[in-house]
Structure formats: C-alpha cells, structure tokens
Scaffold this motif. Structure first.
Motif, mmCIF file in Angstrom:
data_model
loop_
_atom_site.group_PDB
_atom_site.id
_atom_site.type_symbol
_atom_site.label_atom_id
_atom_site.label_comp_id
_atom_site.label_asym_id
_atom_site.label_seq_id
_atom_site.Cartn_x
_atom_site.Cartn_y
_atom_site.Cartn_z
ATOM 1 N N HIS A 168 0.567 4.017 1.234
ATOM 2 C CA HIS A 168 0.593 4.756 2.511
ATOM 3 C C HIS A 168 1.412 4.051 3.590
ATOM 4 N N MET A 169 1.864 2.849 3.283
ATOM 5 C CA MET A 169 2.738 2.150 4.239
ATOM 6 C C MET A 169 4.053 2.880 4.380
ATOM 7 N N GLN A 186 10.393 7.134 8.536
ATOM 8 C CA GLN A 186 9.432 8.155 8.108
ATOM 9 C C GLN A 186 9.257 8.171 6.590
ATOM 10 N N ASN A 215 0.847 -1.187 0.000
ATOM 11 C CA ASN A 215 0.000 0.000 0.000
ATOM 12 C C ASN A 215 0.889 1.246 0.000
ATOM 13 N N HIS A 219 7.805 6.867 3.229
ATOM 14 C CA HIS A 219 6.581 6.146 2.863
ATOM 15 C C HIS A 219 6.645 5.623 1.437
ATOM 16 N N TYR A 259 -2.333 -2.282 7.790
ATOM 17 C CA TYR A 259 -0.899 -2.586 7.802
ATOM 18 C C TYR A 259 -0.172 -1.775 8.870
ATOM 19 N N LYS A 280 4.995 14.358 6.441
ATOM 20 C CA LYS A 280 5.686 13.149 5.989
ATOM 21 C C LYS A 280 4.774 11.936 6.047
ATOM 22 N N ILE A 281 3.977 11.865 7.103
ATOM 23 C CA ILE A 281 3.147 10.676 7.291
ATOM 24 C C ILE A 281 1.909 10.703 6.411
ATOM 25 N N ARG A 285 4.631 5.752 -0.878
ATOM 26 C CA ARG A 285 4.050 6.568 -1.940
ATOM 27 C C ARG A 285 5.127 7.232 -2.797
ATOM 28 N N SER A 327 -4.756 4.732 9.261
ATOM 29 C CA SER A 327 -5.091 4.798 7.840
ATOM 30 C C SER A 327 -5.264 3.430 7.193
#
Lengths: 254, 646
Positions: free
Chosen positions: A35-36, A90, A33, A92, B285, B392-393, A94, B282
């Motif tokens: 967003h992981m 930090q 994913n 991701h 996972y 960042k997240i 994406r 979100s």
C-alpha cells in the motif's frame, strides 16, 4: 493488514552534481508494504541509508497527489512509471511483485540540466510561459465575469489542455526531447478560450521561439509524450500549436 | 462583554478605518496615500512564496511599476501548494439568484469562524470576492460553465446558497496557474525577478523595519542576502506541524517562525482546521494524507452502522441499520455542516466504536443514492478526477463501494498577526494568505482560502503597501549592512549546528514523533491534561533532537534532509506554543474544541465574556517565555450567538 511485505531491487541513478560523473547504484529494499506509494518506498530507503551512514537519494516531490508536477522519475525507461494518467507520486507498490528489479533515472534532456541524483532543473518551462503563456490583463481591469459567455464545449476542451501540471514527462519520453506537448497545451488552452483571442498570434510565435531557444528538440510525431502524460493531455495540442503558428506567421506576412 | 475584560494591547492597533462597516474599505481607499507612478520602480519589494497570495501580489505590484523579487522553495513558482486546492472559490455574485449578497457572504464567514475574526477584514473580503472572479475569468481560468455559456456554481459547507465557483476538482490549480502566468508575464517584462529553489531562513530588520531576507539556494547551499523596502510573507500555513496532513511535503512554518523571532507576533496558533473528508491513514509508512474535496458532500451521504462493532461490508448493511448521523443531527444543513462540526462528529462515531474499515478510524461517504438519481455520467462530470484519485490510492472504486473518509489536518487559521493593512508587528513586514491569521477566525469555511489568498494578493496589498511606502522614510540600505551579516551568520551557524550533532535519529523520526504528540493532544479534541502533557513531551523531544539528530551530507550542495531538519526544529517550537495557546483559551470555538467546554449535546461552547479576543504571542528570547497580547474583537454589526446548523 495482512498484506505480504515485498523485497524490491532498485538501480538508482546517483550523481553528486551537474558536472560530476553519474552511475546506476544497486539497492535492495526489504519490507515494502504493497500500500506504500513509490515515493514512500524511497522515503523508507533514504531513512535506512541515513542510519547506515550513507547519503540519501535526492529526488523532487511535494504535493504527493499528482497535481504539483514536482515528482520526476523514469522507471524502467518510462517517465512516471507504467500506469497511464499517473504521476509517480500516485503509483503504489501493489502494482509490483516481490523480487522485482526496477531501474530509476532522472528526466534526461539538454534543456533540463541535472542538479543532483534524480533532480533536474526545469526552469526552461517557466521561461516558455514568460514568453507568452498568459492573457495580458492587469489586475482590476476585468469586465464582469459573465459578460462574455463561453460555449461549454469550448470551455471543457480548453480545460483538458489547461490541466497540464508542467512536470516535463513529455520531454523525458520524447526521443527528440521536444517540449511541444507542454507548449502546445498552453497555446491550445488559451486559443480555445475567447479571453485568449486578442493575443493568439503574438503568443504562439513568442512561445515557439522560446521553446527552440531553450534547446528542446523538434516534434516528429512519435506520440510518446501523450502516452506518459499524467494528465493524459491529447497530442492534438501539438496540431493546434502548429496550426496557430502557421496562421500567425501568414498573418504577420500580410 | 464587561468593561473589565476590555484589555486591548497597545502593541496591537488593528487600524480598522472609521465609518460604517460597508464603507470602511472605500474610506480607506479614498484616504490612503499613493506612490507616484515614476517612483514605484525605485522601490524593491521582496515577495516570499508563490502561491495564490504571493503570485497574485507579485504580478499586481509589478504591473503597478514596483521592482519585485519573488522567491519560492519549489523548482518552479507554479508548484506552490495552492495548486492542490480542489473544491472552489466563494464569491457573492448571486448569479444563481438564490438570495446571496456581500452581507450574506460576510455573515456566513464570520459565523463560520465562530465569531473570532475581525468584522472589518471579513467584510472587505466579501466585497472584493466578486472582483476576483472577474479577474480570473479575464485571465482565461476555465471555470465550470452551464450550457448557456455562463458560469456555474455549487454549494459548500456552512452556506445555504450556491456561491462557489469551481474548475472541476482542480480549482486551486487553475487559479494558481492564472496568477503564475500573470507573474510570468511580468518576469518576461523584466519587472519581476524570480528566484526558485530558495528557502527564506531569516528576516533582516534594520532600524526597526523589515528591509531584507536571508535565503538559502537549495540547489547549491549558498546563502544570499536580498534587500528591499518591504517584505511580503506569503508562505502558507503550518499544518505540517502534525507530520501527517493534507499539506505538501515542503509546506512549513520556518519563514513565518523566523519572522516571529524577529518581532512579528504569532496570533491564535491553536486555531487549526481538521478537514472531515480525507482518505484515512493506512499504515505507519505514510508520508502524507490526501484530501477528498468537501464538494463531495453535495452529493455524498455520510454514514456509519447503527450498531457499534458492526464489521459487515457496507453493501451488507441494510438501509435501516445505517446512521446518516449528519442528516439526523443537523436537518437544515445535513451533510453540508461546516468542517469543524463534520470532523468532530466523525471522531465521535469512531470513539463509539462505529467507525468502519480495517482500522475503525473511518466513516462512509456514499454516492449510491446520487448515482441512482443523477446517473454515473453526471457524478463523473462533477467529481471524476477525485474518484480516480481515490481509486489510485486505495484500490477501491467509489462508483461501486462507498468511500471511506476520516478527518485530517488541512489548514491553519492562526498565523502571524496583521492589522487591517496586512502589516505585522514588524513595520514593513506584510503577511498575506494562509500565513496570516486574519479572516477565518476559529474555523474556515470551504472555498474561502482561495478567496482570501487572491483578495490579499490582487486587491488589498497594492493599496496598503503603497500607503506604507508613501508614508515612510526609507533610507538606503545595502547588503553590507551589519544586520544582514548578523542574520546570515545566524543562519550559517544554525545549519552547521544541525549538521554537527551527528546523532542516531533522522529528521523524519523527530517529525513523526512531534506529529503523534500534536495529533493526540492538540488535535480534534483537547483538554487540560493532554495539553500540559504535550508541552512537556515536546520539551523532551526538542532536547533529544538537539542531542541526537543525524543530518547526512553537507551544507554546500542540495541536501533535503538538512532543509527538513531546520523545519522540524521550528515546528517543535511552534507546537509548544500551539499547546500553550490552546491551554490558555478556556473555551471551545470553531476548530478549537476543549472537552471541558461543551454544550449538553456536545457542541462547542464559547465563552464570549472572557475570550472574544485574538491571542497574539510575542517572542521574548526563549521558547516557553512568549508573552501573550490581546486584541479585543469588537462586534458592532453581528450579534454573537451560539452557532447552530440544526
């Protein structure tokens, strides 16, 4: 969320122990994913490895918000990966594309012996701090906190150096495996702060000596350390360390 | 309180000194026994954990001359989870001149804890708060300063004065590095011996006293025996029982739980803090949750759409269709109500369909008004690193779009029971910082955890430990003592059992399942049916765990899944006890909200007549058979009132 899941190809350094041979092992991780976080992709891979009866990949991580300094992966040759000011926890997914191939290796430096897979021993950093990275003030002997005003600019500058998380990316990025940015950051923090003044000479000599004794290389101004530092600590820390060191040596020769 | 409910357990002597509240600590210090400076080095003290409490205790005891051994599970003492504390540390300095005092800090903390903490402990904490700031500044901790060079303060929830000292959004990091450096100085001096990558697996009790620990070297798998004259447990809280929390991945309850099984009572396990301002979940996972400091509520305004189901993006919702519900419901404290109140209100909004974002499990925290008033530069100076972390997240820029936040498990007020000297029910076992239950009652105020950790470690334990050592005859014990062999064997067998099940499901699978049960039934709002369900569901999960767990690898090497498996096993037992404690506390107080007990407008309704006590649980051999002991809380200085922040 309607985000498309990705497939990521990994080549990960596997090594059973300090004296064992190591190798890059290939893995395909499907269903990633975007967003992981990068480490959550490793969690996913490890869960699958366990269920397949294989040994999961050991890696260090703790806070997963970029402050504890545990995580330590070199991604495609860059410690903590491609993003400035970002620890690998930090980062991701994406920022990657479906089908990307990534090589993941541990910090490599003689002063950071490997323990297993992506895990190394960074105890040398503790010993550099123990040599002089402190203000000698016993508990209970401090004056009132506001008895010594500190110029805001000096305090802010000291803070920028104090923000170091001790992760060791600077060492991993340096062609000489130098710990100058780490050591310089602590010296800069405590020399810019008036509370560090009384010990500034002893401190810099002791810390620099310890850094050398640990087997870290010399600094030859490549600047890679600053580029990968997750806290973006300025390489001017090293200039401050050198200046302090020269002043201390000259003073001790007086 | 009626006399019939006074029922203090003889096993729980709080040892609160005599005299007026303001003089108790001074009286204690004047009468505590001292250890001769030349004798201190003959005493070895084992300090487990290197967070604020552990590092400050190790440094201070070594400075005094004790022989200290320090243990941490991380690869360096500097990485203990105190490092992640963001917002600040309280002290009663009254530098801003806004009327603060030791009394007010004491009073706010007692009230904030919903009158479920011990008056004498909290007052001592408030008295010591100012020394902490002095100590940290002298160490070179770069607190925020004004242009005049003096220290700056900000406001935090539950207080109407500005008493919070801070170092950008990294206060915990800077305070911990100060304590860590103080400890490393003692390592350099040869007075602290540091053991990294060690996990405490058992407490060794000899002749009724804590005399050692069994640790596993996490790099090699070796078990080690360490002997001491006292054990200081500074191992933090147990928020990870919920799987998803703001705690670091390695934070766990195992050391405390092993001590519990060796005789240390576990107090108020159901008192957990759900922090209102975290980045929402979100996806499935997700491995952990990230806190956004409460300090953001100084300048951020919390809101949801007035109409349930309004799915417009925030900038499309006009001002008069927004509900700034905290400002509306609590005009005196507004966005700065205590954490438990803010969290419950966010849940209420989500329950009513007014939540925002993809999942509807979030509310807005909006900085537009502050940015207009103060400019982006000022906001960036105050919160820059938090805004970056958020971006960042989530990939969203909070300077442009309101943050989305939702409550998440953050801190545990419960912990091992300790007396005024921070000693547990096992003589010689002291418990400091978040690992004990002592100072925050049923709800901790923001910026008070750092204060308590450092108070315990720098300023309390040196005196109370000395009093114990000076008053106690401690015959020589060595590693060959049978109690050490027994404890080591227990640990070895347990590891072998975990590895030997060879089932089908991973430790993380069981941890996630446990987390779901805990969050649904023992989370922000609890009721009888849910708690009973949790107890039976955890029982079944434990059964499955011991029959169907798969731990890869072996015991003679680094094996993080083996470490996690042991921690999950302990979390399951603790989770069951938490549910029982919550079930038997038939009132709402602070972070413990029982749906059956609320006021007409939905606030926590305490039952002071029946529940003004600490519930301390004794392990009696089997999980589910714990015996509850009561320490009655006596309030001589503050009047118990219905907490109001309106």
């Amino acid at each position: 969320m309607a985000d498309k899941l990705m497939t990521i190809n990994l080549k990960v350094w596997r090594q059973d122990g300090p004296d064992k041979p190591g190798r890059l092992a290939p893995y395909t991780v499907e269903g990633v994913n975007p967003h992981m976080s990068f480490l959550e992709m490793f969690d996913l891979l490890n869960e699958r490895l366990i269920l397949r009866g294989e040994e999961p990949i050991e890696f260090d991580s703790d806070c997963r918000e970029g402050i504890c300094g545990s995580c330590s992966m070199v991604i495609n040759g860059i410690p903590h990966g491609p993003h400035r000011g970002t620890a690998v926890c930090q980062l991701h997914m994406r920022h990657y594309r479906d089908g990307d191939t990534l090589t993941v290796e541990p910090w490599r430096a003689n002063a950071f012996p490997l323990i297993k897979d992506l895990v190394v021993d960074r105890g040398a950093f503790d010993r550099i701090i123990a040599a002089g990275g402190f203000v000698s003030v016993n508990t209970g002997s401090a004056p009132d906190a506001n008895s010594l005003p500190v110029e805001k600019a000096a305090s802010d500058a000291a803070f920028d150096f104090a923000a170091c998380i001790g992760c060791g990316a600077c060492v991993a990025a340096c062609p000489n495996a130098s710990a100058s940015l780490f050591t310089g950051a602590k010296i800069a923090h405590l020399s810019l702060y008036p509370q560090g003044e009384p010990e500034r000479r002893r401190r810099v000599i002791a810390m620099v000596n310890q850094m050398e004794a640990e087997g870290f290389g010399d600094c030859s101004n490549h600047g890679e350390c600053e580029a990968v530092c997750p806290k973006q600590i300025s390489i001017s820390a090293i200039a401050i360390m050198r200046r302090e060191y020269v002043k201390a040596v000259v003073a001790s020769n007086d | 309180m009626t006399s019939s409910t006074m029922n203090n357990s003889p096993r729980l002597d709080s040892k609160v000194p005599a005299g007026p509240l303001q003089q108790k600590w001074e009286n204690y210090l004047n009468t505590a026994k001292l250890v001769n400076p030349n004798n201190k080095r003959k005493h070895t003290i084992l300090v487990v954990g290197t967070g604020l409490a552990g590092a400050s205790a190790a440094a201070t005891l070594a400075e005094l001359g004790y022989n200290v051994r320090s243990f941490c599970i991380q690869d360096s003492a500097r990485r203990a989870h105190s490092i992640a504390a963001q917002g600040g540390i309280n002290a009663a300095k009254n530098y801003p001149g806004d009327g603060d005092s030791v009394w007010r800090l004491f009073y706010d903390t007692i009230k904030g804890g919903d009158y479920r903490s011990r008056e004498a402990n909290v007052h001592r904490l408030a008295e010591i708060s100012n020394n902490i700031i002095d100590q940290c500044v002298a160490q070179g901790v770069p607190f925020a300063r004004e242009y005049g060079g003096l220290l700056s303060n900000r406001s935090f929830g539950g207080a109407q004065v500005s008493r919070t000292f801070y170092a950008r959004g990294q206060t915990g990091q800077q305070l911990l590095l100060g304590a860590y450096q103080a400890m490393e100085r003692m390592v350099g001096a040869g007075r602290v011996k540091q053991y990294d990558r060690r996990e405490m697996l058992d407490l060794v009790v000899v002749d009724g006293r804590a005399r050692g620990i069994i640790v596993r070297n996490l790099a090699t798998g070796e078990l080690e025996r360490h002997v001491g004259d006292a054990v200081l447990l500074c191992t933090g809280g147990y928020g990870n029982v919920y799987y998803l929390s703001t705690n670091a991945k390695n934070s766990n309850v195992t050391a405390a739980w092993r001590c519990h099984k060796r005789g240390a009572f576990f107090a108020n396990p159901c008192f957990t803090q759900i922090h209102p301002t975290c980045i929402p979940v979100s996806g499935d996972y997700q491995s952990k949750l990230t806190l956004m400091s409460e300090s953001l509520r100084n300048d951020g305004r919390v809101w949801v759409p007035k109409t349930a189901g309004d799915r417009r993006s925030p900038e499309q919702i006009p001002e008069d269709e927004r509900d700034y519900y905290l400002e509306r419901k609590y005009p005196s404290f507004g966005n700065l109500v205590p954490r438990d109140v803010a969290s419950r209100n966010a849940k209420e909004m989500a329950d009513h369909g007014k939540g925002v974002g993809e999942t509807g499990m979030a509310v807005y925290l909006d900085f537009a008004e502050s940015i207009n008033r103060l400019g982006e530069k000022v906001i960036s100076e105050r919160y820059g690193n938090l805004f970056e972390m958020y971006e960042k997240i989530t990939g969203d820029n909070p300077y442009k779009v309101p943050m989305r936040i939702y409550p998440a498990v953050h801190y545990t007020m419960g912990g091992l029971w300790v007396d005024y000297e921070l000693m547990s029910t096992v003589p010689g076992l002291f418990v400091l910082g978040e690992a004990n239950f002592s100072d925050h009652g049923a709800n901790r105020l923001g910026a008070s955890a750092l204060m308590q950790g450092l108070s315990d470690g720098y300023f309390v334990i040196s005196h109370t430990l000395g009093n114990y050592i000076a008053n106690t005859s401690l015959p020589k014990v060595d590693e060959s003592n049978a109690a050490f062999a027994d404890a080591e064997n227990d640990s070895r067998e347990r590891l072998a059992t975990l590895l030997g099940i060879k089932g089908e499901k991973t430790p993380v699978h069981f941890h996630r399942e446990l987390g779901k049960i805990m969050w649904d039934d023992v989370g922000m709002a609890r009721n009888r049916d849910g708690l009973n369900h949790a107890i039976s569901a955890i029982g079944s999960l434990r059964e499955e765990f011991w029959n169907n767990l798969r731990v890869p690898g072996s015991n003679d090497t680094m094996n993080k899944n083996l470490e996690f498996a042991g921690r999950v096993a302990d979390f399951m037992e603790l989770g069951e006890l938490m549910a029982r404690d919550a079930l038997e506390r038939e009132e709402s107080c602070g972070g413990h909200f029982r749906e059956e007990y609320q006021t007409e407008d939905g606030e926590a309704l305490r039952n002071d007549d029946e529940f003004t006590f600490v519930a301390a649980w004794e392990h009696t051999g089997r999980v589910g058979d714990e015996v509850k002991h009561r320490e009655e809380l006596v309030f001589e200085n503050v009047k118990l009132t219905q907490r109001s922040y309106k």
